[in-house]
Design an enzyme around this catalytic site. Structure first.
Site, mmCIF file in Angstrom:
data_model
loop_
_atom_site.group_PDB
_atom_site.id
_atom_site.type_symbol
_atom_site.label_atom_id
_atom_site.label_comp_id
_atom_site.label_asym_id
_atom_site.label_seq_id
_atom_site.Cartn_x
_atom_site.Cartn_y
_atom_site.Cartn_z
ATOM 1 N N HIS A 88 -6.640 5.834 -11.643
ATOM 2 C CA HIS A 88 -5.332 6.364 -11.236
ATOM 3 C C HIS A 88 -4.954 6.021 -9.794
ATOM 4 C CE1 HIS A 88 -2.347 9.876 -11.115
ATOM 5 N NE2 HIS A 88 -1.984 9.166 -12.153
ATOM 6 N N LYS A 90 -3.512 4.147 -6.515
ATOM 7 C CA LYS A 90 -2.316 3.348 -6.243
ATOM 8 C C LYS A 90 -2.422 2.892 -4.800
ATOM 9 C CE LYS A 90 -0.738 7.220 -8.759
ATOM 10 N NZ LYS A 90 -0.919 6.675 -10.045
ATOM 11 N N ASP A 95 -5.766 -7.994 4.014
ATOM 12 C CA ASP A 95 -6.671 -8.612 4.990
ATOM 13 C C ASP A 95 -7.763 -7.659 5.464
ATOM 14 O OD1 ASP A 95 -5.391 -11.064 4.844
ATOM 15 O OD2 ASP A 95 -4.088 -10.675 6.560
#
Lengths: 149, 149
Positions: A88, A90, A95
């Site tokens: 779940h 996000k 870099d």
């Protein structure tokens, strides 16, 4: 983007701008990824030679409009979770330096219609645990250990 | 909690511990809130005199197992969004000081089965935009402007 804000203030433009600063690597860990604009940006970075890695949720990756197939066709490495619960997260790390995290799945629905938050930070104290989590699950979901469906 | 970790390392225990430091206020902005343990903690804080405010998603608040009805019965102020998109935030601010945010909805499914992140910070640079967002939508969803269903 179709939002009514001036271009510089549009959240999607700001997110794209952050992503497009990637020079070496882009690690993406997303429950849902169906935004065509964000998919195009990620494929562009891949073509520029940025090392893109994507971890996503097995249940969600197959839904209509998912960008995951297009990313794989472009040659981008994608891995998916192996558990019944949702992957779940996000977040993305640019870099190894900039963390982009929050409530936002990279879907057109979320970008255009939902109330969401995205936190962007280069503070190592916050970036490092997300980088560590990415490496941990990247290895955990190594496709040597399963068949990609 | 039923997780296999030592109590001090259990993410639910850590989340509860952070919440229970509230002395004056607890502002909660959650797409989904169905965890009985977290519901009990929030009601306990309300009984202790902490000013608890909850903003949630109109579509999700009525689902089976939602804690929203119990919170309202306990006298806690709850408001819900008025838009067709989701109120998808998952954050809380303790005493206007500590931000708790991430991918985690406060559901038993998420706590027990999902792979999630929760970022806890007292850094004003990160706390303030979430506090501002809370006040903005708390006013926007003032029930003077709609009928609570």
């Amino acid at each position: 983007c179709h939002c009514p804000l001036p271009h510089g203030d549009c959240p999607l433009s700001r997110l794209l701008r952050h992503l497009l600063t990637a020079r070496r690597s882009l690690d993406i860990c997303l429950f849902a990824f169906s935004s065509p604009q964000l998919g195009r940006a990620v494929r562009l970075l891949h073509r520029r030679g940025v090392r893109v890695r994507v971890v996503t949720d097995a249940q969600y990756m197959g839904v209509q409009g998912s960008q995951i197939g297009l990313l794989r066709q472009a040659g981008i490495q994608v891995r998916h979770d192996q558990e019944s619960g949702y992957m779940h997260h996000k977040f993305a790390v640019v870099d190894g330096r900039m963390l982009i995290t929050g409530s936002l799945n990279w879907t057109t629905q979320a970008i255009q219609n939902n109330r969401e938050n995205v936190l962007v930070t280069e503070d190592v104290e916050y970036v490092k645990p997300f980088l560590d989590e990415f490496e941990r699950i990247w290895e955990k979901y190594n496709p040597i250990k399963y068949k990609f469906f």
